[in-house]
Write a protein that holds these residues in place. Structure first.
Motif, PDB file in Angstrom:
ATOM      1  N   GLN A  44       0.849  -1.193   0.000  1.00  0.00           N
ATOM      2  CA  GLN A  44       0.000   0.000   0.000  1.00  0.00           C
ATOM      3  C   GLN A  44       0.887   1.247   0.000  1.00  0.00           C
ATOM      4  N   LEU A  45       0.619   2.183  -0.887  1.00  0.00           N
ATOM      5  CA  LEU A  45       1.374   3.433  -0.958  1.00  0.00           C
ATOM      6  C   LEU A  45       0.809   4.435   0.031  1.00  0.00           C
ATOM      7  N   ILE A  46       1.713   5.071   0.787  1.00  0.00           N
ATOM      8  CA  ILE A  46       1.353   6.185   1.663  1.00  0.00           C
ATOM      9  C   ILE A  46       2.209   7.374   1.245  1.00  0.00           C
ATOM     10  N   ILE A  47       1.567   8.496   0.961  1.00  0.00           N
ATOM     11  CA  ILE A  47       2.297   9.718   0.649  1.00  0.00           C
ATOM     12  C   ILE A  47       2.379  10.543   1.935  1.00  0.00           C
ATOM     13  N   THR A  48       3.594  10.937   2.300  1.00  0.00           N
ATOM     14  CA  THR A  48       3.791  11.774   3.480  1.00  0.00           C
ATOM     15  C   THR A  48       4.454  13.078   3.051  1.00  0.00           C
ATOM     16  N   GLY A  49       4.318  14.080   3.871  1.00  0.00           N
ATOM     17  CA  GLY A  49       4.955  15.353   3.573  1.00  0.00           C
ATOM     18  C   GLY A  49       4.266  16.474   4.324  1.00  0.00           C
ATOM     19  N   ASN A  50       4.639  17.673   3.993  1.00  0.00           N
ATOM     20  CA  ASN A  50       4.059  18.869   4.596  1.00  0.00           C
ATOM     21  C   ASN A  50       3.063  19.438   3.599  1.00  0.00           C
ATOM     22  N   GLU A  51       1.788  19.178   3.811  1.00  0.00           N
ATOM     23  CA  GLU A  51       0.775  19.607   2.849  1.00  0.00           C
ATOM     24  C   GLU A  51       0.621  21.118   2.807  1.00  0.00           C
ATOM     25  N   GLU A  52       1.026  21.828   3.859  1.00  0.00           N
ATOM     26  CA  GLU A  52       0.995  23.294   3.801  1.00  0.00           C
ATOM     27  C   GLU A  52       1.898  23.812   2.675  1.00  0.00           C
ATOM     28  N   LYS A  53       2.886  23.015   2.299  1.00  0.00           N
ATOM     29  CA  LYS A  53       3.785  23.366   1.187  1.00  0.00           C
ATOM     30  C   LYS A  53       3.389  22.646  -0.100  1.00  0.00           C
ATOM     31  N   GLY A  54       2.245  21.970  -0.097  1.00  0.00           N
ATOM     32  CA  GLY A  54       1.732  21.313  -1.294  1.00  0.00           C
ATOM     33  C   GLY A  54       2.421  20.021  -1.668  1.00  0.00           C
ATOM     34  N   GLU A  55       3.166  19.432  -0.736  1.00  0.00           N
ATOM     35  CA  GLU A  55       3.951  18.241  -1.069  1.00  0.00           C
ATOM     36  C   GLU A  55       3.076  17.052  -1.447  1.00  0.00           C
ATOM     37  N   ILE A  56       2.019  16.818  -0.711  1.00  0.00           N
ATOM     38  CA  ILE A  56       1.170  15.658  -0.969  1.00  0.00           C
ATOM     39  C   ILE A  56       0.313  15.889  -2.213  1.00  0.00           C
ATOM     40  N   SER A  57      -0.218  17.085  -2.364  1.00  0.00           N
ATOM     41  CA  SER A  57      -1.031  17.420  -3.545  1.00  0.00           C
ATOM     42  C   SER A  57      -0.242  17.246  -4.832  1.00  0.00           C
ATOM     43  N   ALA A  58       1.027  17.650  -4.817  1.00  0.00           N
ATOM     44  CA  ALA A  58       1.858  17.519  -6.021  1.00  0.00           C
ATOM     45  C   ALA A  58       1.981  16.055  -6.424  1.00  0.00           C
ATOM     46  N   TYR A  59       2.276  15.196  -5.460  1.00  0.00           N
ATOM     47  CA  TYR A  59       2.398  13.774  -5.791  1.00  0.00           C
ATOM     48  C   TYR A  59       1.051  13.181  -6.195  1.00  0.00           C
ATOM     49  N   GLY A  60      -0.018  13.591  -5.532  1.00  0.00           N
ATOM     50  CA  GLY A  60      -1.349  13.103  -5.902  1.00  0.00           C
ATOM     51  C   GLY A  60      -1.681  13.432  -7.346  1.00  0.00           C
ATOM     52  N   ALA A  61      -1.358  14.666  -7.761  1.00  0.00           N
ATOM     53  CA  ALA A  61      -1.611  15.075  -9.152  1.00  0.00           C
ATOM     54  C   ALA A  61      -0.749  14.278 -10.123  1.00  0.00           C
ATOM     55  N   MET A  62       0.506  14.054  -9.762  1.00  0.00           N
ATOM     56  CA  MET A  62       1.413  13.304 -10.632  1.00  0.00           C
ATOM     57  C   MET A  62       0.936  11.857 -10.776  1.00  0.00           C
ATOM     58  N   LEU A  63       0.503  11.266  -9.667  1.00  0.00           N
ATOM     59  CA  LEU A  63       0.009   9.890  -9.707  1.00  0.00           C
ATOM     60  C   LEU A  63      -1.279   9.798 -10.521  1.00  0.00           C
ATOM     61  N   ALA A  64      -2.161  10.795 -10.378  1.00  0.00           N
ATOM     62  CA  ALA A  64      -3.414  10.797 -11.140  1.00  0.00           C
ATOM     63  C   ALA A  64      -3.146  10.813 -12.644  1.00  0.00           C
ATOM     64  N   LYS A  65      -2.108  11.523 -13.061  1.00  0.00           N
ATOM     65  CA  LYS A  65      -1.767  11.608 -14.487  1.00  0.00           C
ATOM     66  C   LYS A  65      -1.380  10.260 -15.076  1.00  0.00           C
ATOM     67  N   VAL A  66      -0.909   9.328 -14.225  1.00  0.00           N
ATOM     68  CA  VAL A  66      -0.555   7.991 -14.716  1.00  0.00           C
ATOM     69  C   VAL A  66      -1.581   6.950 -14.270  1.00  0.00           C
ATOM     70  N   GLY A  67      -2.754   7.423 -13.811  1.00  0.00           N
ATOM     71  CA  GLY A  67      -3.866   6.530 -13.500  1.00  0.00           C
ATOM     72  C   GLY A  67      -3.801   5.853 -12.142  1.00  0.00           C
ATOM     73  N   ILE A  68      -3.050   6.403 -11.208  1.00  0.00           N
ATOM     74  CA  ILE A  68      -2.954   5.791  -9.874  1.00  0.00           C
ATOM     75  C   ILE A  68      -3.723   6.651  -8.875  1.00  0.00           C
ATOM     76  N   SER A  69      -4.692   6.024  -8.232  1.00  0.00           N
ATOM     77  CA  SER A  69      -5.493   6.750  -7.238  1.00  0.00           C
ATOM     78  C   SER A  69      -5.591   6.007  -5.910  1.00  0.00           C
ATOM     79  N   ASN A  70      -5.043   4.802  -5.858  1.00  0.00           N
ATOM     80  CA  ASN A  70      -5.128   3.997  -4.644  1.00  0.00           C
ATOM     81  C   ASN A  70      -3.924   4.254  -3.749  1.00  0.00           C
ATOM     82  N   PHE A  71      -4.025   5.282  -2.914  1.00  0.00           N
ATOM     83  CA  PHE A  71      -2.961   5.582  -1.966  1.00  0.00           C
ATOM     84  C   PHE A  71      -3.555   6.256  -0.740  1.00  0.00           C
ATOM     85  N   LEU A  72      -2.828   6.162   0.338  1.00  0.00           N
ATOM     86  CA  LEU A  72      -3.189   6.842   1.581  1.00  0.00           C
ATOM     87  C   LEU A  72      -2.313   8.078   1.708  1.00  0.00           C
TER      88      LEU A  72
END
Length: 161
Positions: A44-72
């Motif tokens: 299971q993928l878990i994305i960690t980071g400081n969301e106040e700096k957009g770290e998690i959103s950036a990876y979420g967008a990048m993953l969405a572009k390659v069709g990956i949405s199953n992550f915590l």
């Protein structure tokens, strides 16, 4: 000598980076994550980071572009210390292996912190491109590692209780 990577890790933990989608560090960590997901599809993928700096959103967008949405996500923390502390409830057992996907320069400190919480952690990832600020990144990370050693020792002692 580096520790052998586990065959069946429970989680892949993608460490955030404040640089946004166009940052070479973010891009490397993203590519390493895709490689890790192919190597360990059951994890299971878990994305960690400081969301106040957009770290998690950036990876979420990048993953969405390659069709990956199953992550915590672990969105409450602003530091590596907090990220690892806050994923503890997700682990079925601290003995089950997790793989931290991060930059080479960040692996030592990530492992130190994760293991100070008793997590059976392993590091994965290569710096696939050279960074214009590489000397600054390595120096910052070495200083942070020196700062983290006594804290990790103390954390290890109190986490064993």
């Amino acid at each position: 000598m580096p520790q052998a990577l586990p065959q069946n890790p429970q989680f892949l933990i993608l460490r955030g980076h404040k640089g946004g989608e166009h940052s070479p560090v973010t891009q490397d960590r993203f590519r390493n994550t895709l490689e890790a997901m192919k190597k360990w599809p059951q994890a299971q993928l878990i994305i960690t980071g400081n969301e106040e700096k957009g770290e998690i959103s950036a990876y979420g967008a990048m993953l969405a572009k390659v069709g990956i949405s199953n992550f915590l996500t672990e969105t409450r923390s602003k530091t590596t210390w907090g990220n690892f502390k806050n994923i503890l409830p997700l682990l079925k057992s601290k003995d089950e292996a997790v793989v931290i996907v991060t930059s080479e320069y960040h692996q030592s400190r990530s492992l130190l912190i994760a293991r100070s919480y008793g997590i059976n952690a392993h590091a994965f990832g290569k710096d696939q491109q050279s960074y214009s600020n590489a000397k600054k990144l390595f120096l910052k990370e070495k200083l942070a590692l020196l700062y983290s050693v006594p804290k990790a020792f103390w954390n290890h002692l109190i986490s064993r209780r």
